[in-house]
Design a protein around this motif. Structure first.
Motif, PDB file in Angstrom:
ATOM      1  N   GLU A  58     -10.678  13.450  -5.223  1.00  0.00           N
ATOM      2  CA  GLU A  58     -11.232  12.104  -5.124  1.00  0.00           C
ATOM      3  C   GLU A  58     -10.128  11.088  -4.810  1.00  0.00           C
ATOM      4  N   SER A  59      -8.984  11.251  -5.434  1.00  0.00           N
ATOM      5  CA  SER A  59      -7.869  10.336  -5.189  1.00  0.00           C
ATOM      6  C   SER A  59      -7.485  10.334  -3.714  1.00  0.00           C
ATOM      7  N   ILE A  60      -7.394  11.507  -3.131  1.00  0.00           N
ATOM      8  CA  ILE A  60      -7.030  11.610  -1.715  1.00  0.00           C
ATOM      9  C   ILE A  60      -8.122  11.000  -0.838  1.00  0.00           C
ATOM     10  N   ALA A  61      -9.375  11.218  -1.207  1.00  0.00           N
ATOM     11  CA  ALA A  61     -10.488  10.653  -0.439  1.00  0.00           C
ATOM     12  C   ALA A  61     -10.457   9.126  -0.474  1.00  0.00           C
ATOM     13  N   VAL A  62     -10.144   8.554  -1.633  1.00  0.00           N
ATOM     14  CA  VAL A  62     -10.062   7.102  -1.768  1.00  0.00           C
ATOM     15  C   VAL A  62      -8.940   6.554  -0.889  1.00  0.00           C
ATOM     16  N   VAL A  63      -7.781   7.179  -0.961  1.00  0.00           N
ATOM     17  CA  VAL A  63      -6.640   6.722  -0.164  1.00  0.00           C
ATOM     18  C   VAL A  63      -6.947   6.848   1.326  1.00  0.00           C
ATOM     19  N   ARG A  64      -7.496   7.977   1.715  1.00  0.00           N
ATOM     20  CA  ARG A  64      -7.821   8.189   3.133  1.00  0.00           C
ATOM     21  C   ARG A  64      -8.762   7.089   3.642  1.00  0.00           C
ATOM     22  N   ARG A  65      -9.760   6.725   2.830  1.00  0.00           N
ATOM     23  CA  ARG A  65     -10.738   5.719   3.262  1.00  0.00           C
ATOM     24  C   ARG A  65     -10.084   4.334   3.360  1.00  0.00           C
ATOM     25  N   TYR A  66      -9.273   3.993   2.368  1.00  0.00           N
ATOM     26  CA  TYR A  66      -8.591   2.703   2.415  1.00  0.00           C
ATOM     27  C   TYR A  66      -7.647   2.626   3.619  1.00  0.00           C
ATOM     28  N   VAL A  67      -6.874   3.676   3.850  1.00  0.00           N
ATOM     29  CA  VAL A  67      -5.944   3.696   4.984  1.00  0.00           C
ATOM     30  C   VAL A  67      -6.709   3.545   6.298  1.00  0.00           C
ATOM     31  N   ALA A  68      -7.799   4.273   6.439  1.00  0.00           N
ATOM     32  CA  ALA A  68      -8.575   4.225   7.677  1.00  0.00           C
ATOM     33  C   ALA A  68      -9.113   2.828   7.941  1.00  0.00           C
ATOM     34  N   HIS A  69      -9.543   2.142   6.882  1.00  0.00           N
ATOM     35  CA  HIS A  69     -10.167   0.830   7.082  1.00  0.00           C
ATOM     36  C   HIS A  69      -9.153  -0.314   7.087  1.00  0.00           C
ATOM     37  N   ALA A  70      -7.930  -0.033   6.655  1.00  0.00           N
ATOM     38  CA  ALA A  70      -6.900  -1.078   6.647  1.00  0.00           C
ATOM     39  C   ALA A  70      -6.349  -1.355   8.041  1.00  0.00           C
ATOM     40  N   ASN A  71      -6.651  -0.475   8.992  1.00  0.00           N
ATOM     41  CA  ASN A  71      -6.269  -0.701  10.390  1.00  0.00           C
ATOM     42  C   ASN A  71      -4.782  -0.994  10.563  1.00  0.00           C
ATOM     43  N   GLY A  72      -3.955  -0.170   9.910  1.00  0.00           N
ATOM     44  CA  GLY A  72      -2.515  -0.296  10.093  1.00  0.00           C
ATOM     45  C   GLY A  72      -1.812  -1.174   9.083  1.00  0.00           C
ATOM     46  N   LYS A  73      -2.557  -1.924   8.275  1.00  0.00           N
ATOM     47  CA  LYS A  73      -1.906  -2.722   7.243  1.00  0.00           C
ATOM     48  C   LYS A  73      -1.465  -1.797   6.101  1.00  0.00           C
ATOM     49  N   PRO A  74      -0.376  -2.147   5.414  1.00  0.00           N
ATOM     50  CA  PRO A  74       0.227  -1.216   4.452  1.00  0.00           C
ATOM     51  C   PRO A  74      -0.634  -0.949   3.224  1.00  0.00           C
ATOM     52  N   VAL A  75      -0.683   0.332   2.853  1.00  0.00           N
ATOM     53  CA  VAL A  75      -1.389   0.776   1.653  1.00  0.00           C
ATOM     54  C   VAL A  75      -0.394   1.505   0.767  1.00  0.00           C
ATOM     55  N   ILE A  76      -0.129   0.934  -0.406  1.00  0.00           N
ATOM     56  CA  ILE A  76       0.754   1.552  -1.398  1.00  0.00           C
ATOM     57  C   ILE A  76      -0.121   2.257  -2.427  1.00  0.00           C
ATOM     58  N   VAL A  77       0.282   3.453  -2.825  1.00  0.00           N
ATOM     59  CA  VAL A  77      -0.556   4.287  -3.680  1.00  0.00           C
ATOM     60  C   VAL A  77       0.147   4.565  -5.020  1.00  0.00           C
ATOM     61  N   GLY A  78      -0.540   4.278  -6.110  1.00  0.00           N
ATOM     62  CA  GLY A  78      -0.034   4.644  -7.423  1.00  0.00           C
ATOM     63  C   GLY A  78      -0.140   6.140  -7.646  1.00  0.00           C
ATOM     64  N   VAL A  79       0.986   6.784  -7.955  1.00  0.00           N
ATOM     65  CA  VAL A  79       0.993   8.236  -8.172  1.00  0.00           C
ATOM     66  C   VAL A  79       1.602   8.597  -9.528  1.00  0.00           C
ATOM     67  N   SER A  80       1.750   7.630 -10.410  1.00  0.00           N
ATOM     68  CA  SER A  80       2.430   7.862 -11.681  1.00  0.00           C
ATOM     69  C   SER A  80       1.816   9.017 -12.450  1.00  0.00           C
ATOM     70  N   ASN A  81       2.683   9.849 -13.008  1.00  0.00           N
ATOM     71  CA  ASN A  81       2.221  11.034 -13.729  1.00  0.00           C
ATOM     72  C   ASN A  81       3.385  11.578 -14.536  1.00  0.00           C
ATOM     73  N   SER A  82       3.126  12.005 -15.766  1.00  0.00           N
ATOM     74  CA  SER A  82       4.195  12.603 -16.571  1.00  0.00           C
ATOM     75  C   SER A  82       4.629  13.951 -16.016  1.00  0.00           C
ATOM     76  N   SER A  83       3.757  14.579 -15.227  1.00  0.00           N
ATOM     77  CA  SER A  83       4.097  15.829 -14.553  1.00  0.00           C
ATOM     78  C   SER A  83       4.689  15.514 -13.185  1.00  0.00           C
ATOM     79  N   VAL A  84       5.965  15.763 -13.013  1.00  0.00           N
ATOM     80  CA  VAL A  84       6.602  15.501 -11.728  1.00  0.00           C
ATOM     81  C   VAL A  84       5.995  16.389 -10.650  1.00  0.00           C
TER      82      VAL A  84
END
Length: 302
Positions: A58-84
């Motif tokens: 789901e996380s990847i699907a959300v990012v993919r959709r935002y990136v596609a609709h942002a039309n080249g504008k920057p999308v920064i993604v939170g990836v914080s996790n205790s598991s590196v």
């Protein structure tokens, strides 16, 4: 990344249907709404974006959709996790679908400066040269990073291209960081924008917040950048009652989603469980606050 960090990087919500499913269509309308109201870029899968409630797919699907609709504008993604390992896997996938960079906060449980330094060394060993925003948000993570610790991270890791500073008092810490950092690193600020005028006076590059009226955040930044300090404060003050009401952690996210729904940005105000639900009394409070904001805007424009 550093040269392109300026202005409002709005903290984007993750829309759900009333039954808790992802609402990808509302990502499109929400994305349009954000850019219409002055966003320079997006920050997705943050704490306010309910990232912890999503599966990896789901996380990847959300990012993919935002990136596609942002039309080249920057999308920064939170990836914080205790598991590196999990952080590195998600980073690889979101960069593959077009993310501009990632944001990483220290995980709960780090007690010492060496713990923090060792964690980020492992992170950058795992993700390589991916442009990264260092998030300093101790009231969420429980990890307090001192100014000297942040300076050492900046010295050691050129991948850190920006800082999201959310410690309190934020303005004082921004001034201290500016005084000691060995290279210029853009600083963005959160906390729903409640300290934005003071933070702008200390020279930040912009807000990274998620207020339901993003035109206030972008407008205050623009006015301040033009040297119109009093006008910036006046605009900020119009929205302050609703802004502070919305600045109530995850309950405040429920308020924000309700307002975004009313403004036509998303179809449903639902948060995925576990999450707060607004009562009829809460909705009456929102009715009054939104009404007063709209009346204040109308008077200003008259």
């Amino acid at each position: 990344m550093a040269k392109q960090i300026s202005g409002l990087f709005i903290v984007a919500q993750t829309p759900f249907t009333d039954d808790g499913a992802l609402d990808l269509d509302s990502i499109d309308t929400l994305c349009d709404f954000y850019f219409k109201h002055g966003a320079a870029g997006l920050t997705v899968l943050g704490v306010a974006g309910e990232a912890a409630k999503l599966s990896t797919e789901e996380s990847i699907a959300v990012v993919r959709r935002y990136v596609a609709h942002a039309n080249g504008k920057p999308v920064i993604v939170g990836v914080s996790n205790s598991s590196v390992a999990q952080l590195a896997t998600l980073t690889k996938e979101v960069m593959r679908v077009g993310a501009f960079g990632v944001m990483v906060a220290p995980p709960p449980g780090l007690k010492t400066e060496e713990d923090v330094l060792s964690y980020y060394a492992a992170v950058f060993k795992g993700i390589g040269d991916v442009p990264t925003v260092l998030q300093d948000f101790p009231f969420s993570t429980g990890v307090w990073m001192s100014v000297p610790t942040i300076a050492r991270l900046i010295d050691r890791h050129p991948q850190i291209q920006a800082i999201k500073e959310e410690d309190i008092p934020s303005a004082a810490k921004i001034t201290k960081l500016r005084a000691v950092l060995s290279r210029h690193v853009p600083i963005l600020t959160g906390n729903n924008g409640v300290y934005l005028p003071q933070e702008l006076s200390r020279g930040i590059e912009g807000p990274m917040a998620g207020f339901s009226y993003p035109e206030m955040l972008s407008g205050v930044h623009k006015l301040y950048s033009e040297g119109k300090v009093q006008e910036a404060h006046d605009l900020f003050d119009l929205y302050l009652p609703l802004l502070t009401y919305e600045n109530q952690s995850q309950w405040g996210v429920a308020v924000r989603k309700e307002v975004l729904k009313r403004r036509g940005a998303i179809q449903s105000a639902a948060m995925r469980a576990p999450g707060p639900s607004l009562t009829p009394e809460d909705l009456k409070d929102i009715d009054l606050l939104v009404q007063r904001v709209e009346q204040a805007i109308a008077r200003k424009e008259a």
